[in-house]
Design a protein around this motif. Structure first.
Motif, PDB file in Angstrom:
ATOM      1  N   GLU A 164       0.940  -1.269  -0.013  1.00 15.12           N
ATOM      2  CA  GLU A 164       0.093   0.087  -0.048  1.00 15.12           C
ATOM      3  C   GLU A 164       0.954   1.158   0.081  1.00 15.12           C
ATOM      4  OE1 GLU A 164      -3.218   0.002   3.064  1.00 15.12           O
ATOM      5  OE2 GLU A 164      -3.498  -2.099   2.740  1.00 15.12           O
ATOM      6  N   LYS A 165       0.107   2.347  -0.565  1.00 20.34           N
ATOM      7  CA  LYS A 165       1.010   3.589  -0.675  1.00 20.34           C
ATOM      8  C   LYS A 165       0.829   4.173   0.776  1.00 20.34           C
ATOM      9  CE  LYS A 165       0.638   4.308  -5.548  1.00 20.34           C
ATOM     10  NZ  LYS A 165       0.087   5.139  -6.616  1.00 20.34           N
ATOM     11  N   LEU A 166       1.839   5.280   0.750  1.00 20.98           N
ATOM     12  CA  LEU A 166       1.929   5.883   2.409  1.00 20.98           C
ATOM     13  C   LEU A 166       1.659   7.285   1.813  1.00 20.98           C
ATOM     14  CD1 LEU A 166       4.885   4.412   4.247  1.00 20.98           C
ATOM     15  CD2 LEU A 166       2.522   3.705   4.255  1.00 20.98           C
ATOM     16  N   ASN A 167       0.971   7.946   2.724  1.00 14.96           N
ATOM     17  CA  ASN A 167       0.709   9.445   2.427  1.00 14.96           C
ATOM     18  C   ASN A 167       1.761  10.195   3.475  1.00 14.96           C
ATOM     19  OD1 ASN A 167      -0.383   9.577   5.056  1.00 14.96           O
ATOM     20  ND2 ASN A 167      -2.457   9.465   4.132  1.00 14.96           N
ATOM     21  N   THR A 168       1.590  11.646   3.381  1.00 15.42           N
ATOM     22  CA  THR A 168       2.512  12.228   4.302  1.00 15.42           C
ATOM     23  C   THR A 168       2.272  12.324   5.693  1.00 15.42           C
ATOM     24  OG1 THR A 168       2.782  14.056   2.436  1.00 15.42           O
ATOM     25  CG2 THR A 168       3.410  14.755   4.397  1.00 15.42           C
ATOM     26  N   ALA A 169       1.119  12.174   6.085  1.00 15.97           N
ATOM     27  CA  ALA A 169       0.815  11.953   7.473  1.00 15.97           C
ATOM     28  C   ALA A 169       1.380  10.472   8.050  1.00 15.97           C
ATOM     29  CB  ALA A 169      -0.840  11.900   7.614  1.00 15.97           C
TER      30      ALA A 169
END
Length: 50
Positions: A34-39
């Motif tokens: 899964e991709k990660l976001n900035t948070a």
């Protein structure tokens, strides 16, 4: 004053434990592709896993 410091330390320890659990969960999702976001990256960094 000793009691206030102890309570503060306990709260900080609990907050660190929660942050570490969240970060480990995020890391698990990342390892599954899964991709990660900035948070998410910030949580990992605060927990010391990045």
């Amino acid at each position: 004053m000793g009691l206030k410091k102890k309570n503060k330390d306990i709260k900080e320890d609990r907050a660190k434990e929660v942050a570490k659990r969240e970060a480990e969960e995020i890391l698990t999702h990342f390892r599954q592709g899964e991709k990660l976001n900035t948070a998410d990256l910030l949580r990992l960094q605060r927990a010391g896993l990045v």
